[in-house]
Design a protein around this motif. Structure first.
Motif, PDB file in Angstrom:
ATOM      1  N   UNK A   1      -5.803  -9.518 -12.166  1.00 57.52           N
ATOM      2  CA  UNK A   1      -6.906  -9.735 -11.337  1.00 57.52           C
ATOM      3  C   UNK A   1      -7.462  -8.653 -10.642  1.00 57.52           C
ATOM      4  N   UNK A   2      -6.557  -7.604 -10.503  1.00 58.49           N
ATOM      5  CA  UNK A   2      -6.802  -6.462  -9.439  1.00 58.49           C
ATOM      6  C   UNK A   2      -6.152  -5.159  -9.738  1.00 58.49           C
ATOM      7  N   UNK A   3      -6.900  -4.203  -9.863  1.00 61.83           N
ATOM      8  CA  UNK A   3      -6.626  -2.777 -10.277  1.00 61.83           C
ATOM      9  C   UNK A   3      -6.609  -1.911  -8.830  1.00 61.83           C
ATOM     10  N   UNK A   4      -5.302  -1.372  -8.752  1.00 60.92           N
ATOM     11  CA  UNK A   4      -5.241  -0.747  -7.565  1.00 60.92           C
ATOM     12  C   UNK A   4      -6.329   0.425  -7.284  1.00 60.92           C
ATOM     13  N   UNK A   5      -7.022   0.558  -6.508  1.00 62.64           N
ATOM     14  CA  UNK A   5      -8.100   1.527  -5.963  1.00 62.64           C
ATOM     15  C   UNK A   5      -7.198   2.699  -5.205  1.00 62.64           C
ATOM     16  N   UNK A   6      -7.854   3.909  -5.331  1.00 63.78           N
ATOM     17  CA  UNK A   6      -7.392   5.086  -4.501  1.00 63.78           C
ATOM     18  C   UNK A   6      -8.578   5.465  -3.619  1.00 63.78           C
ATOM     19  N   UNK A   7      -8.097   5.483  -2.227  1.00 69.16           N
ATOM     20  CA  UNK A   7      -9.276   5.645  -1.247  1.00 69.16           C
ATOM     21  C   UNK A   7      -8.761   6.745  -0.363  1.00 69.16           C
ATOM     22  N   UNK A   8      -9.676   7.708   0.124  1.00 66.66           N
ATOM     23  CA  UNK A   8      -9.460   8.741   0.955  1.00 66.66           C
ATOM     24  C   UNK A   8      -9.984   8.243   2.309  1.00 66.66           C
ATOM     25  N   UNK A   9      -9.057   8.426   3.605  1.00 66.35           N
ATOM     26  CA  UNK A   9      -9.289   8.272   4.705  1.00 66.35           C
ATOM     27  C   UNK A   9      -8.675   9.210   5.774  1.00 66.35           C
ATOM     28  N   UNK A  10      -9.462   9.096   6.983  1.00 64.76           N
ATOM     29  CA  UNK A  10      -9.082   9.858   8.033  1.00 64.76           C
ATOM     30  C   UNK A  10      -9.281   9.332   9.441  1.00 64.76           C
ATOM     31  N   UNK A  11      -8.133   9.266  10.188  1.00 57.64           N
ATOM     32  CA  UNK A  11      -7.837   8.576  11.423  1.00 57.64           C
ATOM     33  C   UNK A  11      -8.712   9.352  12.513  1.00 57.64           C
TER      34      UNK A  11
ATOM     35  N   UNK B   1      -5.961  15.134  -4.720  1.00 56.99           N
ATOM     36  CA  UNK B   1      -4.623  14.183  -5.071  1.00 56.99           C
ATOM     37  C   UNK B   1      -5.525  12.871  -5.352  1.00 56.99           C
ATOM     38  N   UNK B   2      -6.586  12.545  -4.646  1.00 58.15           N
ATOM     39  CA  UNK B   2      -7.212  11.209  -4.992  1.00 58.15           C
ATOM     40  C   UNK B   2      -7.636  11.267  -6.493  1.00 58.15           C
ATOM     41  N   UNK B   3      -8.074  12.114  -7.131  1.00 58.33           N
ATOM     42  CA  UNK B   3      -8.315  12.158  -8.474  1.00 58.33           C
ATOM     43  C   UNK B   3      -7.108  12.157  -9.435  1.00 58.33           C
ATOM     44  N   UNK B   4      -6.081  12.754  -8.993  1.00 55.92           N
ATOM     45  CA  UNK B   4      -4.834  12.911  -9.792  1.00 55.92           C
ATOM     46  C   UNK B   4      -4.019  11.373  -9.897  1.00 55.92           C
ATOM     47  N   UNK B   5      -4.281  10.953  -8.485  1.00 58.09           N
ATOM     48  CA  UNK B   5      -3.751   9.319  -8.724  1.00 58.09           C
ATOM     49  C   UNK B   5      -4.650   8.445  -9.416  1.00 58.09           C
TER      50      UNK B   5
ATOM     51  N   UNK C   1      -3.687   2.249  -3.001  1.00 59.83           N
ATOM     52  CA  UNK C   1      -3.176   3.711  -2.739  1.00 59.83           C
ATOM     53  C   UNK C   1      -4.139   4.630  -1.928  1.00 59.83           C
ATOM     54  N   UNK C   2      -3.565   5.078  -0.662  1.00 57.65           N
ATOM     55  CA  UNK C   2      -4.486   5.586   0.271  1.00 57.65           C
ATOM     56  C   UNK C   2      -3.905   6.979   0.547  1.00 57.65           C
TER      57      UNK C   2
ATOM     58  N   UNK D   1       0.802  -1.016  -0.004  1.00 59.17           N
ATOM     59  CA  UNK D   1      -0.017   0.062   0.007  1.00 59.17           C
ATOM     60  C   UNK D   1       0.861   1.392  -0.200  1.00 59.17           C
ATOM     61  N   UNK D   2       0.477   2.084  -0.759  1.00 57.73           N
ATOM     62  CA  UNK D   2       1.199   3.385  -0.963  1.00 57.73           C
ATOM     63  C   UNK D   2       0.369   4.598  -0.099  1.00 57.73           C
ATOM     64  N   UNK D   3       0.746   4.900   0.864  1.00 56.36           N
ATOM     65  CA  UNK D   3       0.228   5.948   1.776  1.00 56.36           C
ATOM     66  C   UNK D   3       0.762   7.549   1.632  1.00 56.36           C
ATOM     67  N   UNK D   4      -0.107   8.199   1.140  1.00 58.82           N
ATOM     68  CA  UNK D   4       0.329   9.579   0.708  1.00 58.82           C
ATOM     69  C   UNK D   4      -0.693  10.672   1.721  1.00 58.82           C
ATOM     70  N   UNK D   5      -0.131  11.772   2.241  1.00 56.78           N
ATOM     71  CA  UNK D   5      -1.011  12.827   2.682  1.00 56.78           C
ATOM     72  C   UNK D   5      -1.199  13.946   1.811  1.00 56.78           C
ATOM     73  N   UNK D   6      -2.084  14.385   1.893  1.00 60.74           N
ATOM     74  CA  UNK D   6      -2.591  15.485   0.983  1.00 60.74           C
ATOM     75  C   UNK D   6      -1.935  16.717   1.362  1.00 60.74           C
ATOM     76  N   UNK D   7      -1.352  17.676   0.334  1.00 62.07           N
ATOM     77  CA  UNK D   7      -0.768  18.851   0.458  1.00 62.07           C
ATOM     78  C   UNK D   7       0.699  18.733   0.904  1.00 62.07           C
ATOM     79  N   UNK D   8       1.135  17.540   0.771  1.00 64.08           N
ATOM     80  CA  UNK D   8       2.533  17.387   1.000  1.00 64.08           C
ATOM     81  C   UNK D   8       3.622  17.559  -0.163  1.00 64.08           C
ATOM     82  N   UNK D   9       3.348  17.924  -1.263  1.00 62.48           N
ATOM     83  CA  UNK D   9       4.425  18.028  -2.201  1.00 62.48           C
ATOM     84  C   UNK D   9       4.436  16.874  -3.053  1.00 62.48           C
TER      85      UNK D   9
END
Length: 226
Positions: A123-133, A106-110, A90-91, A65-73
């Protein structure tokens, strides 16, 4: 993290990489096996975040899993292949407060970038998901994605084959490390290595020729010791 540290069903073990490339430490595989033996059925391996060279852990886990924060360049990361080709998911995290709009963008860009990248598995296409802890948004859906991924991989037989590939990669990792250890402990090699490093830095010899020379010196020393 504050909740996990007080949860009796969770165990957290920080392991410094100590300069080991790939975002993980040399003993990460052993730590994963130990956790499984202790009864933990979910093991999360978090790397130190070295970016495009973060590939070693891909050979240790069932889902990368690729974990990326928004606005981090990191927006331009979506235009790079490298680590995205290895990703099964991708999260975009921290999708809350003032960062919601940036997280959406960022979600749309990825999602757009993934259209031009071949999936790691047919068999699997990587989804892009937004989350908030903080708000909990997307957490339950993220867990559903993880379960769906495992089911898909098991049904296709790729789950078992990936586990087998992990074992082979683990073997080669041990072999490479042991060979390097033998190389460094062989009498006289440290001195020769320092001299070749000096010559390379001064442009007296190319890196490739220096490596070939070191190997020849190593084999010569081994043959003489027989």
């Amino acid at each position: 993290m504050p909740e996990l540290t007080t949860d009796k069903n969770a165990y957290i073990r920080p392991s410094p990489s100590r300069g080991h490339l790939g975002g993980v430490t040399r003993s990460t595989n052993e730590a994963v096996v130990l956790c499984e033996a202790a009864g933990y059925d979910i093991v999360i391996v978090e790397t130190v975040g070295v970016g495009q060279s973060e590939f070693s852990v891909a050979d240790m886990v069932d889902m990368f899993t690729l974990l990326i924060p928004p606005g981090g360049g990191d927006e331009l990361q979506g235009l790079k292949r490298g680590i995205m080709e290895m990703s099964d998911l991708i999260v975009v995290n921290k999708s809350d407060g003032d960062l919601v709009a940036a997280a959406h963008r960022m979600q749309y860009e990825y999602i757009s970038a993934l259209k031009y990248i071949r999936s790691r598995n047919k068999q699997w296409k990587a989804p892009v998901k937004r989350v908030s802890s903080v708000t909990g948004e997307g957490i339950e859906e993220l867990w559903e994605i993880l379960q769906k991924y495992r089911k898909t991989m098991e049904n296709s037989g790729d789950f078992l084959s990936r586990r087998q590939t992990q074992q082979k990669s683990w073997m080669w990792t041990h072999l490479n490390e042991n060979l390097m250890s033998v190389f460094m402990q062989t009498y006289g090699m440290k001195q020769i290595l320092k001299e070749r490093e000096r010559q390379v830095m001064l442009g007296m010899i190319s890196p490739g020729d220096a490596a070939d020379s070191l190997l020849q010196e190593f084999l010569k020393t081994i043959n003489q010791s027989k």
